[in-house]
Design a protein around this motif. Structure first.
Motif, mmCIF file in Angstrom:
data_model
loop_
_atom_site.group_PDB
_atom_site.id
_atom_site.type_symbol
_atom_site.label_atom_id
_atom_site.label_comp_id
_atom_site.label_asym_id
_atom_site.label_seq_id
_atom_site.Cartn_x
_atom_site.Cartn_y
_atom_site.Cartn_z
ATOM 1 N N ALA A 151 0.840 -1.203 0.000
ATOM 2 C CA ALA A 151 0.000 0.000 0.000
ATOM 3 C C ALA A 151 0.872 1.249 0.000
ATOM 4 O O ALA A 151 0.547 2.240 -0.664
ATOM 5 N N ASP A 152 1.981 1.227 0.734
ATOM 6 C CA ASP A 152 2.889 2.379 0.752
ATOM 7 C C ASP A 152 3.462 2.639 -0.638
ATOM 8 O O ASP A 152 3.564 3.784 -1.072
ATOM 9 N N ASN A 153 3.831 1.587 -1.339
ATOM 10 C CA ASN A 153 4.368 1.737 -2.698
ATOM 11 C C ASN A 153 3.327 2.336 -3.636
ATOM 12 O O ASN A 153 3.634 3.205 -4.447
ATOM 13 N N TRP A 154 2.080 1.877 -3.533
ATOM 14 C CA TRP A 154 1.028 2.395 -4.403
ATOM 15 C C TRP A 154 0.701 3.846 -4.094
ATOM 16 O O TRP A 154 0.338 4.606 -4.974
ATOM 17 N N ARG A 155 0.825 4.254 -2.832
ATOM 18 C CA ARG A 155 0.549 5.652 -2.482
ATOM 19 C C ARG A 155 1.440 6.594 -3.282
ATOM 20 O O ARG A 155 1.001 7.631 -3.760
ATOM 21 N N VAL A 156 2.702 6.231 -3.421
ATOM 22 C CA VAL A 156 3.650 7.063 -4.165
ATOM 23 C C VAL A 156 3.263 7.114 -5.645
ATOM 24 O O VAL A 156 3.258 8.180 -6.264
ATOM 25 N N ILE A 157 2.911 5.984 -6.205
ATOM 26 C CA ILE A 157 2.545 5.915 -7.627
ATOM 27 C C ILE A 157 1.285 6.743 -7.887
ATOM 28 O O ILE A 157 1.238 7.544 -8.825
ATOM 29 N N ILE A 158 0.260 6.557 -7.061
ATOM 30 C CA ILE A 158 -1.000 7.276 -7.255
ATOM 31 C C ILE A 158 -0.812 8.777 -7.043
ATOM 32 O O ILE A 158 -1.329 9.600 -7.803
ATOM 33 N N ALA A 159 -0.064 9.165 -6.016
ATOM 34 C CA ALA A 159 0.175 10.591 -5.764
ATOM 35 C C ALA A 159 0.916 11.228 -6.934
ATOM 36 O O ALA A 159 0.599 12.354 -7.346
ATOM 37 N N THR A 160 1.892 10.517 -7.488
ATOM 38 C CA THR A 160 2.641 11.041 -8.632
ATOM 39 C C THR A 160 1.727 11.192 -9.846
ATOM 40 O O THR A 160 1.753 12.223 -10.532
ATOM 41 N N GLU A 161 0.898 10.182 -10.090
ATOM 42 C CA GLU A 161 -0.029 10.244 -11.226
ATOM 43 C C GLU A 161 -0.987 11.429 -11.081
ATOM 44 O O GLU A 161 -1.220 12.171 -12.033
ATOM 45 N N LYS A 162 -1.517 11.625 -9.886
ATOM 46 C CA LYS A 162 -2.445 12.741 -9.670
ATOM 47 C C LYS A 162 -1.741 14.083 -9.854
ATOM 48 O O LYS A 162 -2.317 15.018 -10.402
ATOM 49 N N ARG A 163 -0.496 14.179 -9.399
ATOM 50 C CA ARG A 163 0.245 15.437 -9.553
ATOM 51 C C ARG A 163 0.496 15.753 -11.026
ATOM 52 O O ARG A 163 0.347 16.894 -11.470
ATOM 53 N N VAL A 164 0.858 14.726 -11.805
ATOM 54 C CA VAL A 164 1.095 14.922 -13.237
ATOM 55 C C VAL A 164 -0.196 15.328 -13.937
ATOM 56 O O VAL A 164 -0.204 16.263 -14.745
ATOM 57 N N LYS A 165 -1.298 14.660 -13.626
ATOM 58 C CA LYS A 165 -2.576 14.993 -14.254
ATOM 59 C C LYS A 165 -3.024 16.420 -13.911
ATOM 60 O O LYS A 165 -3.532 17.134 -14.747
ATOM 61 N N THR A 166 -2.813 16.803 -12.652
ATOM 62 C CA THR A 166 -3.165 18.168 -12.228
ATOM 63 C C THR A 166 -2.307 19.189 -12.980
ATOM 64 O O THR A 166 -2.806 20.211 -13.454
ATOM 65 N N ALA A 167 -1.008 18.919 -13.102
ATOM 66 C CA ALA A 167 -0.111 19.819 -13.830
ATOM 67 C C ALA A 167 -0.522 19.936 -15.302
ATOM 68 O O ALA A 167 -0.512 21.021 -15.875
ATOM 69 N N GLN A 168 -0.955 18.814 -15.887
ATOM 70 C CA GLN A 168 -1.409 18.849 -17.288
ATOM 71 C C GLN A 168 -2.679 19.690 -17.419
ATOM 72 O O GLN A 168 -2.827 20.445 -18.377
ATOM 73 N N GLN A 169 -3.587 19.568 -16.455
ATOM 74 C CA GLN A 169 -4.818 20.354 -16.506
ATOM 75 C C GLN A 169 -4.524 21.853 -16.344
ATOM 76 O O GLN A 169 -5.110 22.675 -17.039
ATOM 77 N N ILE A 170 -3.593 22.193 -15.459
ATOM 78 C CA ILE A 170 -3.238 23.586 -15.243
ATOM 79 C C ILE A 170 -2.568 24.162 -16.474
ATOM 80 O O ILE A 170 -2.855 25.292 -16.903
ATOM 81 N N ALA A 171 -1.694 23.364 -17.089
ATOM 82 C CA ALA A 171 -0.939 23.836 -18.263
ATOM 83 C C ALA A 171 -1.836 23.908 -19.503
ATOM 84 O O ALA A 171 -1.533 24.648 -20.436
ATOM 85 N N GLY A 172 -2.921 23.131 -19.483
ATOM 86 C CA GLY A 172 -3.825 23.149 -20.629
ATOM 87 C C GLY A 172 -3.311 22.260 -21.709
ATOM 88 O O GLY A 172 -3.541 22.314 -22.857
#
Length: 90
Positions: A69-90
């Motif tokens: 679960a700890d390993n997946w937390r890092v993967i999911i958090a990274t994915e969400k951060r990248v998706k958020t950055a893509q949405q902000i950048a347009g």
């Protein structure tokens, strides 16, 4: 012999709930949901949850954790951060 998993609609058609029931459907896969005690993180994939003591590992589902679960937390958090950055950048 492999079988195809049913869709939510097919499952509900085969096993209709009573009209008075409240049905909550979780997002995501339902892999062996019965064996996972309804856990959205598929607790059986992390079984047995344990914790360390001075005398060794203790298996305890109510207090234990899993490094998976700890390993997946890092993967999911990274994915969400990248998706958020893509949405902000347009």
């Amino acid at each position: 012999m492999a079988t195809n998993p049913p869709t939510v609609e097919q499952f509900l058609q085969e096993f209709p709930p009573a009209a008075s029931d409240v049905v909550h459907v979780e997002d995501g896969g339902w892999v062996y949901a019965d064996s996972d005690f309804g856990s959205p993180i598929f607790i059986n994939w992390h079984w047995p949850p344990s914790y360390s003591t001075s005398s060794g590992n203790v298996v305890d589902p109510s207090l234990g954790t899993s490094d998976k679960a700890d390993n997946w937390r890092v993967i999911i958090a990274t994915e969400k951060r990248v998706k958020t950055a893509q949405q902000i950048a347009g």
